[in-house]
Scaffold this motif. Structure first.
Motif, mmCIF file in Angstrom:
data_model
loop_
_atom_site.group_PDB
_atom_site.id
_atom_site.type_symbol
_atom_site.label_atom_id
_atom_site.label_comp_id
_atom_site.label_asym_id
_atom_site.label_seq_id
_atom_site.Cartn_x
_atom_site.Cartn_y
_atom_site.Cartn_z
ATOM 1 N N THR A 8 0.842 -1.192 0.000
ATOM 2 C CA THR A 8 0.000 0.000 0.000
ATOM 3 C C THR A 8 0.880 1.246 0.000
ATOM 4 O O THR A 8 2.108 1.156 0.188
ATOM 5 C CB THR A 8 -0.891 0.028 1.253
ATOM 6 N N ASN A 9 0.259 2.399 -0.164
ATOM 7 C CA ASN A 9 0.996 3.655 -0.110
ATOM 8 C C ASN A 9 1.749 3.784 1.212
ATOM 9 O O ASN A 9 2.935 4.141 1.232
ATOM 10 C CB ASN A 9 0.032 4.832 -0.285
ATOM 11 N N GLN A 10 1.083 3.480 2.315
ATOM 12 C CA GLN A 10 1.721 3.583 3.633
ATOM 13 C C GLN A 10 2.904 2.622 3.746
ATOM 14 O O GLN A 10 3.958 2.984 4.290
ATOM 15 C CB GLN A 10 0.694 3.291 4.724
ATOM 16 N N GLN A 11 2.766 1.410 3.236
ATOM 17 C CA GLN A 11 3.866 0.442 3.279
ATOM 18 C C GLN A 11 5.036 0.896 2.407
ATOM 19 O O GLN A 11 6.197 0.719 2.785
ATOM 20 C CB GLN A 11 3.372 -0.941 2.840
ATOM 21 N N ILE A 12 4.738 1.491 1.255
ATOM 22 C CA ILE A 12 5.805 2.006 0.387
ATOM 23 C C ILE A 12 6.545 3.144 1.085
ATOM 24 O O ILE A 12 7.775 3.209 1.060
ATOM 25 C CB ILE A 12 5.254 2.439 -0.987
ATOM 26 N N ASN A 158 -0.143 11.987 -4.869
ATOM 27 C CA ASN A 158 -1.324 12.288 -4.059
ATOM 28 C C ASN A 158 -1.594 11.232 -2.996
ATOM 29 O O ASN A 158 -2.709 11.123 -2.501
ATOM 30 C CB ASN A 158 -2.554 12.433 -4.964
ATOM 31 N N GLY A 159 -0.581 10.427 -2.653
ATOM 32 C CA GLY A 159 -0.754 9.442 -1.605
ATOM 33 C C GLY A 159 -1.477 8.181 -2.045
ATOM 34 O O GLY A 159 -2.084 7.497 -1.235
ATOM 35 N N HIS A 160 -1.435 7.906 -3.345
ATOM 36 C CA HIS A 160 -2.094 6.712 -3.871
ATOM 37 C C HIS A 160 -1.090 5.757 -4.528
ATOM 38 O O HIS A 160 -1.434 5.057 -5.472
ATOM 39 C CB HIS A 160 -3.190 7.101 -4.873
ATOM 40 N N SER A 161 0.131 5.731 -4.057
ATOM 41 C CA SER A 161 1.133 4.808 -4.601
ATOM 42 C C SER A 161 0.810 3.397 -4.109
ATOM 43 O O SER A 161 0.270 3.221 -3.022
ATOM 44 C CB SER A 161 2.532 5.199 -4.138
#
Length: 166
Positions: A8-12, A158-161
């Protein structure tokens, strides 16, 4: 085939920070290092690592884009920095996915033409399907996948990686 999110974005973001700290620990005695990212996602990942590294360390960071033809990696590799600009420095080569190792090994070969103090490799996802004797010194995640599966990494400001497996 379904699209399964593997990062997820947070994990990346967490992985990027962890890798930046690992790079800092490895190059703590250096005054300057070069973070070289392979064109497209590898370069974006390299820029993200460099941003975090700049906030946690006093090391001067130069960013370099590595242009390599992924379909025909035997073609000449070009970089946004000259050989003189990365000669006798520590260098970190970054890509998003290590699959067969072809892209990474040809990029490594390019940088071996000049003397480097230290040379490390980074990937976000290591797929374990190597054709060449190449490894990532720092990696986000290791996956045992089938050759039919595809890892797709999307970097979004935008925080969607995310990274997905399909």
């Amino acid at each position: 085939m379904s699209n399964n999110i593997i990062l997820t974005n947070q994990q990346i973001e967490h992985t990027t920070k962890r890798i930046a700290y690992q790079i800092y620990e490895t190059f703590v005695d250096e005054e300057e290092i070069v973070i070289a990212g392979i064109t497209a996602n590898g370069f974006i990942f390299a820029q993200n690592i460099a941003k975090v590294l700049a906030t946690i360390s006093p090391i001067k960071i130069s960013i370099c884009e590595v242009n390599i033809n992924k379909e025909n990696p035997e073609l000449p590799v070009t970089t946004s920095l000259t050989k003189e600009q990365y000669s006798n420095k520590g260098l970190v080569l970054v890509d998003d996915v290590l699959s067969s190792g072809t892209t990474l090994i040809y990029a490594v070969k390019h940088f071996l033409d000049v003397p480097l103090k230290k040379f490390k490799t980074v990937v976000l996802v290591d797929r374990n399907h190597k054709k060449f004797p190449i490894k990532a010194d720092f990696k986000g995640i290791s996956l045992s996948t089938s050759l039919l599966e595809h890892v797709n990494v999307v970097f979004d400001n935008n925080g969607h990686s995310y990274a997905s497996l399909s």
